[in-house]
Design a protein around this motif. Structure first.
Motif, PDB file in Angstrom:
ATOM      1  N   ALA A  18       0.821  -1.211   0.000  1.00  0.00           N
ATOM      2  CA  ALA A  18       0.000   0.000   0.000  1.00  0.00           C
ATOM      3  C   ALA A  18       0.856   1.263   0.000  1.00  0.00           C
ATOM      4  CB  ALA A  18      -0.937   0.000   1.205  1.00  0.00           C
ATOM      5  N   HIS A  19       1.928   1.263   0.780  1.00  0.00           N
ATOM      6  CA  HIS A  19       2.722   2.481   0.994  1.00  0.00           C
ATOM      7  C   HIS A  19       4.224   2.188   0.987  1.00  0.00           C
ATOM      8  CE1 HIS A  19      -0.939   2.588   3.692  1.00  0.00           C
ATOM      9  NE2 HIS A  19      -1.209   3.558   2.830  1.00  0.00           N
ATOM     10  N   PRO A  20       5.046   3.224   0.697  1.00  0.00           N
ATOM     11  CA  PRO A  20       6.485   3.065   0.885  1.00  0.00           C
ATOM     12  C   PRO A  20       6.744   2.726   2.368  1.00  0.00           C
ATOM     13  CG  PRO A  20       5.996   5.141  -0.229  1.00  0.00           C
ATOM     14  CD  PRO A  20       4.687   4.574   0.219  1.00  0.00           C
ATOM     15  N   ASP A  21       7.653   1.902   2.636  1.00  0.00           N
ATOM     16  CA  ASP A  21       8.141   1.351   3.926  1.00  0.00           C
ATOM     17  C   ASP A  21       7.483   0.010   4.263  1.00  0.00           C
ATOM     18  OD1 ASP A  21       5.819   1.832   5.517  1.00  0.00           O
ATOM     19  OD2 ASP A  21       6.853   3.081   6.956  1.00  0.00           O
ATOM     20  N   ASP A  22       6.282  -0.250   3.724  1.00  0.00           N
ATOM     21  CA  ASP A  22       5.647  -1.556   3.957  1.00  0.00           C
ATOM     22  C   ASP A  22       6.520  -2.680   3.394  1.00  0.00           C
ATOM     23  OD1 ASP A  22       3.327  -0.524   5.170  1.00  0.00           O
ATOM     24  OD2 ASP A  22       2.345  -0.212   3.244  1.00  0.00           O
ATOM     25  N   GLU A  23       7.226  -2.392   2.291  1.00  0.00           N
ATOM     26  CA  GLU A  23       8.041  -3.442   1.647  1.00  0.00           C
ATOM     27  C   GLU A  23       9.113  -3.952   2.606  1.00  0.00           C
ATOM     28  OE1 GLU A  23       8.641  -0.082   0.747  1.00  0.00           O
ATOM     29  OE2 GLU A  23      10.541  -0.215   1.805  1.00  0.00           O
ATOM     30  N   SER A  24       9.698  -3.049   3.393  1.00  0.00           N
ATOM     31  CA  SER A  24      10.792  -3.457   4.276  1.00  0.00           C
ATOM     32  C   SER A  24      10.258  -4.129   5.539  1.00  0.00           C
ATOM     33  CB  SER A  24      11.633  -2.245   4.670  1.00  0.00           C
ATOM     34  OG  SER A  24      12.085  -1.575   3.515  1.00  0.00           O
ATOM     35  N   LEU A  76      12.032   5.518  -0.496  1.00  0.00           N
ATOM     36  CA  LEU A  76      11.650   4.280  -1.196  1.00  0.00           C
ATOM     37  C   LEU A  76      12.745   3.856  -2.170  1.00  0.00           C
ATOM     38  CD1 LEU A  76       8.239   3.522  -2.763  1.00  0.00           C
ATOM     39  CD2 LEU A  76      10.223   3.480  -4.214  1.00  0.00           C
ATOM     40  N   GLU A  77      13.255   4.826  -2.906  1.00  0.00           N
ATOM     41  CA  GLU A  77      14.288   4.511  -3.899  1.00  0.00           C
ATOM     42  C   GLU A  77      15.515   3.877  -3.225  1.00  0.00           C
ATOM     43  OE1 GLU A  77      16.799   6.962  -7.137  1.00  0.00           O
ATOM     44  OE2 GLU A  77      14.804   7.773  -6.692  1.00  0.00           O
ATOM     45  N   LYS A  78      15.888   4.448  -2.091  1.00  0.00           N
ATOM     46  CA  LYS A  78      17.051   3.909  -1.356  1.00  0.00           C
ATOM     47  C   LYS A  78      16.758   2.489  -0.863  1.00  0.00           C
ATOM     48  CE  LYS A  78      18.853   8.217   0.598  1.00  0.00           C
ATOM     49  NZ  LYS A  78      18.769   9.044   1.809  1.00  0.00           N
ATOM     50  N   ALA A  79      15.571   2.307  -0.292  1.00  0.00           N
ATOM     51  CA  ALA A  79      15.232   0.999   0.299  1.00  0.00           C
ATOM     52  C   ALA A  79      15.172  -0.095  -0.759  1.00  0.00           C
ATOM     53  CB  ALA A  79      13.902   1.083   1.046  1.00  0.00           C
ATOM     54  N   VAL A  80      14.559   0.186  -1.903  1.00  0.00           N
ATOM     55  CA  VAL A  80      14.453  -0.880  -2.915  1.00  0.00           C
ATOM     56  C   VAL A  80      15.823  -1.209  -3.500  1.00  0.00           C
ATOM     57  CG1 VAL A  80      12.012  -0.471  -3.450  1.00  0.00           C
ATOM     58  CG2 VAL A  80      13.752   0.610  -4.856  1.00  0.00           C
ATOM     59  N   LYS A  81      16.725  -0.232  -3.488  1.00  0.00           N
ATOM     60  CA  LYS A  81      18.097  -0.492  -3.941  1.00  0.00           C
ATOM     61  C   LYS A  81      18.779  -1.449  -2.950  1.00  0.00           C
ATOM     62  CE  LYS A  81      19.986   2.870  -6.427  1.00  0.00           C
ATOM     63  NZ  LYS A  81      20.551   4.205  -6.630  1.00  0.00           N
ATOM     64  N   VAL A  82      18.601  -1.198  -1.666  1.00  0.00           N
ATOM     65  CA  VAL A  82      19.192  -2.074  -0.642  1.00  0.00           C
ATOM     66  C   VAL A  82      18.653  -3.502  -0.790  1.00  0.00           C
ATOM     67  CG1 VAL A  82      19.254  -2.544   1.851  1.00  0.00           C
ATOM     68  CG2 VAL A  82      19.628  -0.211   1.020  1.00  0.00           C
ATOM     69  N   LEU A  83      17.357  -3.615  -1.077  1.00  0.00           N
ATOM     70  CA  LEU A  83      16.728  -4.942  -1.186  1.00  0.00           C
ATOM     71  C   LEU A  83      16.966  -5.564  -2.562  1.00  0.00           C
ATOM     72  CD1 LEU A  83      13.332  -4.055   0.548  1.00  0.00           C
ATOM     73  CD2 LEU A  83      15.243  -5.291   1.563  1.00  0.00           C
ATOM     74  N   LYS A 232      17.605  -6.212   5.591  1.00  0.00           N
ATOM     75  CA  LYS A 232      16.232  -5.810   5.899  1.00  0.00           C
ATOM     76  C   LYS A 232      16.239  -4.589   6.833  1.00  0.00           C
ATOM     77  CE  LYS A 232      12.135  -7.766   8.172  1.00  0.00           C
ATOM     78  NZ  LYS A 232      11.369  -8.992   8.371  1.00  0.00           N
ATOM     79  N   LEU A 233      17.121  -4.634   7.843  1.00  0.00           N
ATOM     80  CA  LEU A 233      17.203  -3.518   8.789  1.00  0.00           C
ATOM     81  C   LEU A 233      17.738  -2.259   8.098  1.00  0.00           C
ATOM     82  CD1 LEU A 233      18.522  -5.446  11.921  1.00  0.00           C
ATOM     83  CD2 LEU A 233      16.228  -4.526  11.584  1.00  0.00           C
ATOM     84  N   GLU A 234      18.693  -2.460   7.185  1.00  0.00           N
ATOM     85  CA  GLU A 234      19.234  -1.325   6.445  1.00  0.00           C
ATOM     86  C   GLU A 234      18.136  -0.681   5.581  1.00  0.00           C
ATOM     87  OE1 GLU A 234      22.577  -0.362   3.070  1.00  0.00           O
ATOM     88  OE2 GLU A 234      22.665  -2.332   3.996  1.00  0.00           O
ATOM     89  N   ALA A 235      17.301  -1.536   4.968  1.00  0.00           N
ATOM     90  CA  ALA A 235      16.203  -1.021   4.128  1.00  0.00           C
ATOM     91  C   ALA A 235      15.193  -0.261   4.986  1.00  0.00           C
ATOM     92  CB  ALA A 235      15.533  -2.172   3.384  1.00  0.00           C
ATOM     93  N   LEU A 236      14.886  -0.835   6.145  1.00  0.00           N
ATOM     94  CA  LEU A 236      13.953  -0.169   7.070  1.00  0.00           C
ATOM     95  C   LEU A 236      14.480   1.212   7.463  1.00  0.00           C
ATOM     96  CD1 LEU A 236      12.731  -2.697   9.766  1.00  0.00           C
ATOM     97  CD2 LEU A 236      11.334  -1.047   8.547  1.00  0.00           C
TER      98      LEU A 236
END
Ligand SMILES: [Zn+2]
Length: 290
Positions: A18-24, A76-83, A232-236
């Motif tokens: 639904a939202h950015p951050d839910d993915e992590s 979001l861009e940073k987190a999806v790169k980490v994942l 996962k923690l880095e993405a969060l």
């Protein structure tokens, strides 16, 4: 590069959030694990988190005058790169905010969107991305957030619509029937235990374990993501604006936190033939099938 192109019909995981951050939070482990194991990982966001607040009192705006939407796009861009997520798509709706807030009534709010239109948008993405496995929230939207509940309804219907030859949507695309559909799950016993600990400490838990939890007998897959916990923690951590010092994660005792984050749990609602108890891989039965 066409983000929809499938390389050699690679196994593909599509996660609908639904939202950015839910993915992590709920799928950071499986996204990084499957990305590392050669699965093509894709996320579709229903909204861009426009109704979010800055939950972190220490948050510093990268540039003055930035909107919450700009900030969350960067995070979001940073987190999806980490994942190591391969591509990201948006359904194009607006964050509806928590239940009972004025944001619920915004004309573009996802929770009040025309359901058929939302299903068509997601079915089109499914036909282009051609995922084998789809993951989203359960019918309670995990914690009753209106956008999460809507994401469940839309994904469940789009999962079947995408494979239906008689279902026509926008451009001419071949039908694609994903094999498996999972809902993210929090084991009920664990969340009850967590609730009890907080009550015993004299804290206000701020959640209902009976809503959040999925009974153990409905959990059909437990994925070990301990090796990917740091990612996962880095993405969060990329979602700095959303780092609430009072969140459940922050208040959880360390041992419980590791237990809660090192394994991701799922309820299979379509396509699982459980012969030997629980699955330890969302692609069980699919390897070598492409
Ligand atoms: Zn959310």
């Amino acid at each position: 590069m066409n983000p929809f192109r499938t390389k050699n019909d690679q196994l593909t995981l599509l996660v609908v959030h639904a939202h950015p951050d839910d993915e992590s939070i709920s799928t950071g482990g499986v996204l990084s694990k499957y990305s590392a194991n050669g699965v093509r990982t894709v996320i579709t966001y229903c909204t861009r988190g426009e109704a979010g607040d800055i939950l972190n009192p220490d948050f510093v705006f990268p540039k003055p005058g930035m909107s919450i939407t700009d900030i969350r796009a960067i995070e979001l861009e940073k987190a999806v790169k980490v994942l190591d997520v391969k591509s990201v798509h948006f359904l194009g709706y607006r964050d509806s905010g928590m239940a009972g807030t004025p944001e619920n009534h915004h004309p573009q709010a996802f929770a009040r969107a025309d359901q058929q239109e939302a299903i068509a948008r997601l079915a089109e993405i499914i036909r282009r991305v051609r995922p084998h496995v789809i993951v989203t929230y359960n019918e309670r939207g995990t914690y009753l957030h209106p956008d999460h509940i809507m994401a469940n309804r839309v994904t469940l219907r789009a999962f079947h619509a995408a494979g239906d030859r008689g279902y026509h949507v926008g451009p001419k695309l071949a039908p694609w029937q994903p094999t498996k559909l999972y809902y993210t799950a929090i084991p009920l016993e664990r969340i009850r235990r967590m609730h009890k600990i907080l009550v015993e400490r004299g804290e206000e838990p701020g959640f209902d374990p009976e809503v959040l939890g999925t009974p153990e007998d409905r959990i059909s897959a437990i994925i070990d993501v301990r090796k990917f916990l740091s990612r996962k923690l880095e993405a969060l951590n990329c979602h700095q604006s959303q780092m609430n010092p009072n969140s459940i994660f922050r208040r959880m005792p360390e041992k419980l936190r590791m237990e809660a984050m090192g394994y991701e749990n799922f309820e299979c609602v379509h396509g699982c033939a459980l012969t030997n108890g629980r699955e330890t891989d969302l692609f069980e039965g699919l390897h070598g099938s492409t």
